[in-house]
Each structure stands twice: as C-alpha cells, then as structure tokens.
Design an enzyme around this catalytic site. Structure first.
Site, PDB file in Angstrom:
ATOM      1  N   GLU A 112     -10.808  -1.720   4.000  1.00  0.00           N
ATOM      2  CA  GLU A 112      -9.484  -1.218   4.339  1.00  0.00           C
ATOM      3  C   GLU A 112      -9.219   0.101   3.633  1.00  0.00           C
ATOM      4  O   GLU A 112      -9.939   0.510   2.716  1.00  0.00           O
ATOM      5  CB  GLU A 112      -8.409  -2.232   3.934  1.00  0.00           C
ATOM      6  CG  GLU A 112      -8.508  -3.555   4.653  1.00  0.00           C
ATOM      7  CD  GLU A 112      -7.388  -4.504   4.273  1.00  0.00           C
ATOM      8  OE1 GLU A 112      -6.781  -5.065   5.197  1.00  0.00           O
ATOM      9  OE2 GLU A 112      -7.110  -4.676   3.077  1.00  0.00           O
TER      10      GLU A 112
ATOM     11  N   ASP B 236       0.784  -1.244   0.000  1.00  0.00           N
ATOM     12  CA  ASP B 236       0.000   0.000   0.000  1.00  0.00           C
ATOM     13  C   ASP B 236       0.815   1.293   0.000  1.00  0.00           C
ATOM     14  O   ASP B 236       1.776   1.437   0.765  1.00  0.00           O
ATOM     15  CB  ASP B 236      -0.889   0.060   1.244  1.00  0.00           C
ATOM     16  CG  ASP B 236      -1.716  -1.173   1.449  1.00  0.00           C
ATOM     17  OD1 ASP B 236      -1.653  -2.080   0.617  1.00  0.00           O
ATOM     18  OD2 ASP B 236      -2.426  -1.234   2.461  1.00  0.00           O
TER      19      ASP B 236
END
Length: 565
Positions: free
Chosen positions: A264, A88
């Site tokens: 998320e 990420d």
C-alpha cells in the site's frame, strides 16, 4: 489507504456487505454556525426509513487550552485531529507558503469508516490549523488515500484565475461493489474548497484492490508519473499522463522485499547523499503486515528510474533477512508505529529537501488505543537523505529543522561518566513530559547494554537500550504505562545498531504519548506509541555495568513548548 486486512487483503468484508445489501446512506450537511455543521444521516433499509443519528462536526476546532487531565495523551507537538478517527497522511504539498496535510478521516466517529479527506495547513511544520473537510464520501464512494500536486503548467485545464490549480489524485472506494479506481479533484482557492472532476474515474482497471496514487511531474519526459499500489499481487504500477486525466501504463515493479503483507501507499522520488555526491531513486512501499516489529510498517527500495521503469540498485540491496520479512528488506522504521509514510510535493528548489510524515499507529491495534475524543496522530515531519554505510546506501531520517522552534529551556553536559551525568540530570529537576534529548556515548566495541530510561518508577518504565555485542537497539514498552487495551501492544522492538568511530548517538523526541528515536544521525529509527500513567517524569541513563565501557561524550536536553494541533 490502509484498512485492517488479512494477509490476502480482504478487509471488513462483512461490514461492507451489510452496508451494500441492506441500506444506502445519504449525508446531508447543514450549516449551524460559521464553524459548525450538523451531519444528519438518513438510512434506508429495504422496508424502513429510520433516522439513526445526528453527528456534530466542528469545521475549524482548536484543541489549544485543553487540560492535560481531560486528554492525558493528546500530543503536544504532533498533529492529531481535533476529534474522531484519522489514519494515512494524504495529498501533502507546499503552495504559497503553506504546507498542506490531508489525511484519511472519519467525520462520523473515532473508528475506521466513512473515509474522507480531513485537512490542515501549517507555515512552519510545527503549528497546524485544522480546516473544514476537503473531500467527503458521497454517492457510495469513499475517498481513500492519494496525493496532490500544484499543476504549474495548467496541464489539466482546471485553472480559472491567474494562479495554478491544485489537483488531488485519490482512490475512489465503492461501498456497494468490489471496486477501487483513481479519481481527481481540483481547487482554485489554495485548497480551501474542492471540485470533483466530472469525468471521474480517470484510471480504472476493474480491480477490487487498486489504490493510493502518488503523482509527481517528471521533467525529463515532461509528463506526470503515477505510482499506485496493486496490493494483493504485491506490485507497484507506474502510469504516465500529459494532463492528469488520461493515463497510460508504463511498467510494474514487484514482488520484492517484504511480501507477507499487502502493498500500500507507495511513493517514488530522487534522493541525494548529504554531501550531494550521489543520487538514487527511492521507492517507498508500505506493507499491511510482516514489518520487523509486527503488523504494518514501511519498507523502501533503492534504485534508478528512467521515466518508465524502476530498477533495483544491486549494491544497495540487503544481504540478510530483516525482522519478520519473508525476503531481505530495507525498513524505514523499526518501531511498531510508523506507517503509510509519504512525502510532500512541490517543496521549492531553493529549499531542496525531501520531507515526509507517517501515520503513528499500527493496524493491529489502531482502533483500540485509549484516546478520546480523537484517535491517531502523525509522526513529526522528517527530512530524508541517503547515507553511505558499510552495507551500502541507506535512507536516513532527521527531524525537520523547523522543530527547533519549539525548544525552550536548554541544558548541556560535556564529557562525563554515566553516574555523574545522572546526578546532573537529577539536579535539573525536569518535570515536563515534552523533551528532546541528544546523547552521544563513547563506547568500547564489546560494551554491554547502555541507553536511556524514561518515565521510570516502581510501576512503569520505557527503556531504550543499546547492545553492541548483538548489534541491536531495543525499545521496551512492556511497562510503559497503559498497555492492557490490546494484547499485541506490549512488546520489545529492535533495530540494527553499530558504533561509528567508537561512538553511538541517540536523538529522542518525547511527546505525551509517543517516542521517536533517531540513532546515529538517523541511520536507524524507531517510533513507538506509549501511554504513561504516572504523574512524575523521571529520566536517567543506563550504564553497561562494567568500568570504563561507556561514557557520555555529550548530553543535550531541551524542554519543548506545546505547538499542536
């Protein structure tokens, strides 16, 4: 911060339990040279001390000049770490002429683990300079995903000089107990070094899964707002703080949209239409599974935010189920490799753009992609806007305008049949694999399949097709090259497509290991990894196979210069 998860969000339990039950790890860093560190791991078991490895970390390594043969799929204009595992994007902010990109990073190897924050900066969103590790795992706490802001008013009190401090807000993931909570760290030297706050954690609700804080300053209420995911209940929680240290719960949003996968990496920001007549708030929620192409993906919601609560705009909601979602959902990308996308903070008002970037992979096979010594890349930076469509307001994406700086040789054709366009392409003799292609087709409403064929040969082909009869844009990578490293990699991925005033536009960015497709000015986007193995590059347009059904209104091809890392 995402890690491989079941639909209920239990991730790598066996590995974490083994770590916590039988050993502790100490990371001892020692400088070897100005640009190299030795990472010595000493691991205790209950009755045995063993030195299990020495890992050499390059703190400022450039991959410029690496031969294509040694790293055939190393991206040439997408960011990727010099080595090891990345996922990420984190902590993106703009400060003093630099775009900061932090990212989930394993300094120990090329698979997920030992989560820390890697760091790179750029002045033009095309050329990135890798910097030393920003935030390291230590004392049994991994550094999971989060955000960073410029504390212009010094609300935190962290400033030591005349310039405002940078403050990172991230999730602390505990390796010896089932707990995640929110921490902060600060920097007074333009993000080059960071100090973790002695009062961490700053937000703790006692949950095993509670992560990925995205923070911004909300001027109307003159306070910081945190958007943070509560993954298993499929909720986003909103908190407020006057100083980035003390947080008060405001409200929750969800479940809604796609709820098959855990929630998320949220984000929340205002977004205007291109003509600036309409503004709405957009809530980003990345999902661990259930995306249209399968596996992880990025959904969004359009609505309003009053400083306390996010409310959906009924006129902007989808009317039909989308892909594999359990409920109607809006998807930022219909390819298989766009996840954990979040936006940059502190873009100057004189610029005014909302820019974001995503992790170009999928948790289904991310740890198995055939690259070395690095694993994973980011998408290109993209500008976000709202588009007014027949279905309502929809988020549209365009490659950041800075990417035009890597264009080199330009070729353009106007008004042509498909056959004549292909003859023109053949005469160009383009051999490079780094291309930007913008083609606009003039089509009849009942036109059959047409599109673009890439890397085509007797052995492999990546095929992008448009079909107005079923309203679909499809990217077929079943024969795109190396597809055998994971059974779920090969496939055909589809997104919605329509003709606009009798035309369909495709904008393609082709790197050595990926393709990003922006259809109809970014209304539909598909991002896919590809690993072509053929030495020759071939490009041609696909005809509907029926006379006068499809013509080329315009075709532009740019050969691109490498700019990575």
């Amino acid at each position: 911060m995402a890690i491989q998860a079941s639909p209920r969000g239990s991730f790598h339990k066996a590995q974490l339990q083994r770590n916590s039950e039988s050993r502790r790890e100490w990371n001892l860093f020692r400088n070897i040279t100005d640009s190299m560190k030795a990472h010595l791991i000493l691991r205790f078991t209950r009755s045995l001390l063993a030195v299990i490895g020495v890992h050499i970390l390059l703190s400022d390594v450039s991959t410029e000049g690496a031969s294509p043969g040694s790293e055939p799929w190393r991206p040439q204009f997408h960011f990727t770490p010099p080595r090891n595992w990345m996922n990420d994007p984190n902590g993106m902010l703009f400060f003093e002429g630099e775009y900061h990109l932090f990212y989930q990073y394993n300094p120990m190897g090329d698979r997920w683990g030992h989560m820390s924050w890697g760091h790179a900066v750029s002045r033009d969103l095309t050329r990135w300079q890798s910097l030393p590790l920003a935030l390291a795992e230590e004392n049994g706490v991994m550094i999971f995903s989060g955000s960073a802001v410029v504390d212009w008013k010094n609300t935190s009190g962290f400033r030591t000089g005349k310039t405002p401090p940078l403050v990172a807000i991230y999730t602390g993931h505990y390796t010896e107990k089932p707990l995640q909570n929110q921490h902060i760290a600060f920097s007074n030297d333009r993000g080059r070094t960071w100090t973790k706050f002695s009062g961490n954690p700053v937000l703790d609700i006692g949950e095993k899964d509670f992560r990925d804080p995205k923070v911004f300053w909300h001027e109307p209420t003159r306070r910081w707002i945190m958007t943070v995911s509560w993954p298993v209940p499929r909720k986003v929680r909103f908190y407020a703080s006057p100083n980035l240290k003390d947080w008060t719960h405001l409200s929750d949003f969800g479940p809604s949209g796609s709820t098959e996968g855990i929630w998320e990496c949220p984000d929340l920001f205002p977004l205007r239409t291109e003509n600036r007549t309409t503004e709405r708030w957009v809530l980003i929620v990345n999902v661990g599974s259930g995306a249209p192409a399968g596996g992880s993906g990025c959904q969004y919601f359009v609505g309003t935010f009053d400083g306390t609560r996010f409310e959906l705009d009924p006129a902007a909601q989808p009317k039909l189920p989308a892909g594999a979602a359990t409920q109607p959902a809006l998807w930022a990308d219909f390819g298989r490799d766009f996840y954990a996308a979040v936006s940059w903070s502190d873009i100057p008002k004189v610029d005014g753009r909302r820019l974001w970037i995503g992790w170009m992979s999928n948790w289904v096979y991310a740890q198995d992609v055939p690259t070395s010594p690095w694993r994973s890349a980011m998408s290109v930076p993209r500008e976000l806007l709202l588009g007014e469509t027949p279905s309502g307001l929809r988020m549209i994406q365009k490659p950041a305008r800075e990417l035009a700086r890597i264009r080199r040789n330009a070729h353009q054709l106007e008004g042509s049949s498909i056959a004549d366009a292909n003859a023109w392409i053949t005469n160009l003799g383009i051999k490079g694999h780094l291309l930007e292609i913008a083609v606009e087709f003039e089509v009849r409403s009942n036109a059959g399949e047409f599109g673009v064929s890439l890397h085509s040969s007797s052995r492999e082909e990546t095929r992008l097709t448009c079909n107005l009869r079923n309203g679909q844009l499809q990217l077929d990578r079943t024969r795109s090259g190396r597809v055998d490293f994971h059974p779920a990699f090969s496939g055909v991925h589809s997104g919605p497509l329509r003709a606009v005033d009798g035309k369909v536009g495709l904008h393609l960015l082709l790197d050595t290991g990926s393709i990003e497709v922006f259809a109809n000015n970014g209304e539909t986007v598909l991002t896919d990894l590809i690993f072509p193995e053929g030495a020759d590059f071939n490009l041609h347009l696909l005809d509907a196979g029926e006379p006068d059904q499809t013509r080329v209104k315009s075709l532009k091809i740019w050969e691109l210069a490498p700019s990575a890392p």
